[in-house]
Design an enzyme around this catalytic site. Structure first.
Site, PDB file in Angstrom:
ATOM      1  N   LYS A  74       3.993   8.870   8.723  1.00 22.65           N
ATOM      2  CA  LYS A  74       3.711   8.610  10.305  1.00 22.65           C
ATOM      3  C   LYS A  74       4.746   9.454  11.658  1.00 22.65           C
ATOM      4  O   LYS A  74       4.510  10.443  11.532  1.00 22.65           O
ATOM      5  CB  LYS A  74       3.708   7.275  10.031  1.00 22.65           C
ATOM      6  CG  LYS A  74       2.174   6.997   9.190  1.00 22.65           C
ATOM      7  CD  LYS A  74       2.180   5.471   9.360  1.00 22.65           C
ATOM      8  CE  LYS A  74       0.813   5.248   8.426  1.00 22.65           C
ATOM      9  NZ  LYS A  74       0.867   4.562   6.978  1.00 22.65           N
TER      10      LYS A  74
ATOM     11  N   ASP B 249       9.275   2.918  -0.071  1.00 19.47           N
ATOM     12  CA  ASP B 249       7.835   3.426   1.034  1.00 19.47           C
ATOM     13  C   ASP B 249       8.142   2.979   2.192  1.00 19.47           C
ATOM     14  O   ASP B 249       8.077   1.693   2.794  1.00 19.47           O
ATOM     15  CB  ASP B 249       6.582   2.726   0.841  1.00 19.47           C
ATOM     16  CG  ASP B 249       5.762   3.835   1.493  1.00 19.47           C
ATOM     17  OD1 ASP B 249       5.986   4.427   1.825  1.00 19.47           O
ATOM     18  OD2 ASP B 249       4.693   3.638   0.866  1.00 19.47           O
TER      19      ASP B 249
ATOM     20  N   TYR C 273       1.025  -1.297   0.400  1.00 23.51           N
ATOM     21  CA  TYR C 273       0.170   0.240   0.208  1.00 23.51           C
ATOM     22  C   TYR C 273       0.914   1.204   0.295  1.00 23.51           C
ATOM     23  O   TYR C 273       2.276   1.575   0.871  1.00 23.51           O
ATOM     24  CB  TYR C 273      -1.211   0.077   1.389  1.00 23.51           C
ATOM     25  CG  TYR C 273      -1.530   1.486   1.273  1.00 23.51           C
ATOM     26  CD1 TYR C 273      -2.726   1.713   0.386  1.00 23.51           C
ATOM     27  CD2 TYR C 273      -1.275   2.087   2.062  1.00 23.51           C
ATOM     28  CE1 TYR C 273      -3.360   2.579   0.538  1.00 23.51           C
ATOM     29  CE2 TYR C 273      -2.678   3.011   2.442  1.00 23.51           C
ATOM     30  CZ  TYR C 273      -3.655   3.321   2.001  1.00 23.51           C
ATOM     31  OH  TYR C 273      -4.523   3.973   1.619  1.00 23.51           O
TER      32      TYR C 273
HETATM   33  C1  LIG Z   1       0.362   4.820   5.865  1.00 24.78           C
HETATM   34  C2  LIG Z   1       0.660   4.744   4.711  1.00 24.78           C
HETATM   35  C3  LIG Z   1       0.696   5.566   3.316  1.00 24.78           C
HETATM   36  C4  LIG Z   1       0.260   6.746   3.284  1.00 24.78           C
HETATM   37  O1  LIG Z   1       0.246   7.750   4.239  1.00 24.78           O
HETATM   38  P1  LIG Z   1      -1.370   8.975   4.401  1.00 24.78           P
HETATM   39  O2  LIG Z   1      -0.344   9.478   5.608  1.00 24.78           O
HETATM   40  O3  LIG Z   1      -2.557   8.033   4.935  1.00 24.78           O
HETATM   41  O4  LIG Z   1      -1.265   8.759   2.942  1.00 24.78           O
HETATM   42  C5  LIG Z   1       1.677   5.056   2.346  1.00 24.78           C
HETATM   43  N1  LIG Z   1       2.796   4.080   2.223  1.00 24.78           N
HETATM   44  C6  LIG Z   1       2.430   3.120   3.107  1.00 24.78           C
HETATM   45  C7  LIG Z   1       3.763   2.386   3.696  1.00 24.78           C
HETATM   46  C8  LIG Z   1       2.019   3.312   4.224  1.00 24.78           C
HETATM   47  O5  LIG Z   1       1.405   2.413   5.480  1.00 24.78           O
END
Ligand SMILES: *Cc1c(COP(=O)(O)O)cnc(C)c1O
Length: 429
Positions: free
Chosen positions: A266, A238, A143
């Site tokens: 985060k 990511d 994701y």
């Molecule tokens: C949470 C998450 C996102 C998206 O971040 P948001 O602040 O919710 O837009 C993208 N990549 C990873 C791996 C994530 O866990």
């Protein structure tokens, strides 16, 4: 027990689609309705019915020091007294950027945005601008936020047809996203081969956390690095979830593999909305105003968010990770023993303070296909039993627990004993 939450949800549904501002909060995947929260303090959260929970989600990662930490609140309060935003430059932005460059091995320059989604969307635009190529490779079950290019269905027919995962994503966008299998380097090689000269980037969760916790197998990340070198493609880690969580410098430090670009989110916001992307100077310098690749943000680098982030990153000393490992290992050990003694078909995957209890016949989940076999109904029942005993787990089998450093011995004991009771109840259902 949840009367006020039920009422609040009914009210919310009148004005907010589905009653929530992010789908997972609706508790649909655990066949339930959401709990509404009133406050958090340390390792605990309190709902609007007065129930108390040990928080194992930590707002999906950011709250590595628990709720309402004194130093973080202080930095936000002090900064806010001077105003909340200027839409102009502050030194705080440079301080946080410098801190990130110091901590994350492959980052030489970094740009702040407001969410993880923005970070990943911008990173692939930059990769395309840099390579002058169009396609990207992503992995099924990974994701990367809700950008159009990332909402491409992982799984059988839809993948091969290049069909989008969500209405509203056009076929033209979908066809530029190629889907590979996590932990399967050959699937990546094949895509590179079939799309010679036109893959701008490979984006990967280097430790996957969005199909439950799935570790990269030995050499998988190294081989990705090699393929990206060979085909002159940008490797994007990511690390929105893993950054500052599995190690001060994220997965790239833990496994010693350097990507070209890294996306963050985060934890760097200290609980406020922040994302960032960074990497090699040569690539980052293509961003406007230095280069031609456009990306901007009215509230990017917001002073409150920068000060909260800085405070958190400053607090991330080595001993924090040692403590997180001890806490998480104790919980894992206790739960594992419960799984064995109750003869439950389940296992635990863990890296540091990220972990998932998988209800599965399999002993290991290595990719999205494995994850599709999970017993989500069983997880839903487990979730509800734990909730009733005052434990707040992720409301989906396909998510990780994010443990915080403020869990104390009493919390850990409660977590292990409740897990035992929940597993025993499941046996009799
Ligand atoms: C949470 C998450 C996102 C998206 O971040 P948001 O602040 O919710 O837009 C993208 N990549 C990873 C791996 C994530 O866990």
């Amino acid at each position: 027990m949840y009367n006020n939450s039920h009422k609040a949800f009914d009210e919310a549904k009148k004005f907010i689609p589905g009653g929530v501002n992010s789908p997972v909060r609706a508790f649909k995947s655990v066949n339930s309705t959401p709990v509404f929260f009133e406050k958090g303090q340390g390792s605990k959260m309190f709902d609007i019915d007065g129930n108390e929970y040990i928080d194992c989600v930590s707002s999906w990662g950011p709250l590595i020091f628990g709720h309402a930490h004194e130093s973080i609140l202080k930095s936000i309060t002090e900064t806010s007294k001077k105003g909340t935003t200027y839409g102009a430059s502050t030194e705080l932005e440079t301080l946080l950027a410098k801190k990130i460059v110091d901590m994350v091995p492959s980052i030489e320059k970094v740009r702040m945005v407001n969410s993880g989604t923005e970070a990943t969307m911008s990173a692939i635009r930059l990769a395309r601008g840099y390579t002058k190529k169009e396609k990207i490779i992503k992995f099924s079950g990974n994701y990367h936020g809700h950008g159009d290019s990332f909402l491409i269905k992982a799984g059988s027919g839809a993948v091969t047809l290049g069909l989008p995962d969500s209405p509203g994503v056009t076929k033209n966008i979908a066809k530029d996203t190629l889907i590979a299998d996590f932990n399967n380097i050959e699937s990546v090689f094949n895509l590179f081969n079939e799309n010679k000269e036109n893959v701008a980037a490979v984006i990967v969760e280097p430790i996957a956390g969005n199909m439950g916790l799935v570790k990269p197998q030995k050499n998988f990340l190294n081989e990705l690095r090699n393929l990206c070198n060979e085909f002159k493609s940008v490797l994007i880690f990511d690390e929105v979830m893993t950054g500052f969580r599995v190690a001060p410098g994220g997965v790239q430090e833990l496994y010693n593999v350097n990507p070209d670009l890294t996306t963050l989110g985060k934890i760097i916001g200290g609980g406020l909305p922040v994302g960032a992307y960074g990497g090699k100077k040569e690539i980052m310098n293509l961003l406007a105003p230095e280069g031609p690749v456009y990306q901007a943000g009215t509230l990017s680098g917001n002073p409150l968010a920068m000060s909260a982030g800085l405070t958190v990153l400053d607090m991330l000393e080595k001993d924090v990770y040692i403590k997180l490992e001890e806490i998480s290992k104790t919980i894992e050990k206790g739960w594992n023993q419960n799984i064995i003694e109750t003869n439950t078909k389940a296992h635990i995957a863990r890296v540091g303070s990220m972990m998932t209890l998988f209800f599965s016949e399999k002993n290991e989940i290595n990719n999205y296909e494995d994850a599709l076999d999970l017993d989500t109904d069983r997880y839903a029942k487990y979730f509800k039993h734990m909730l009733d005993m005052g434990i707040y787990l992720p409301p989906s089998q396909y998510e990780c627990l994010f443990l915080s450093s403020v869990l104390d011995e009493k919390d850990i004991d409660h977590l292990i004993k409740s897990n035992r009771k929940a597993l025993e109840k499941l046996k009799n259902e």
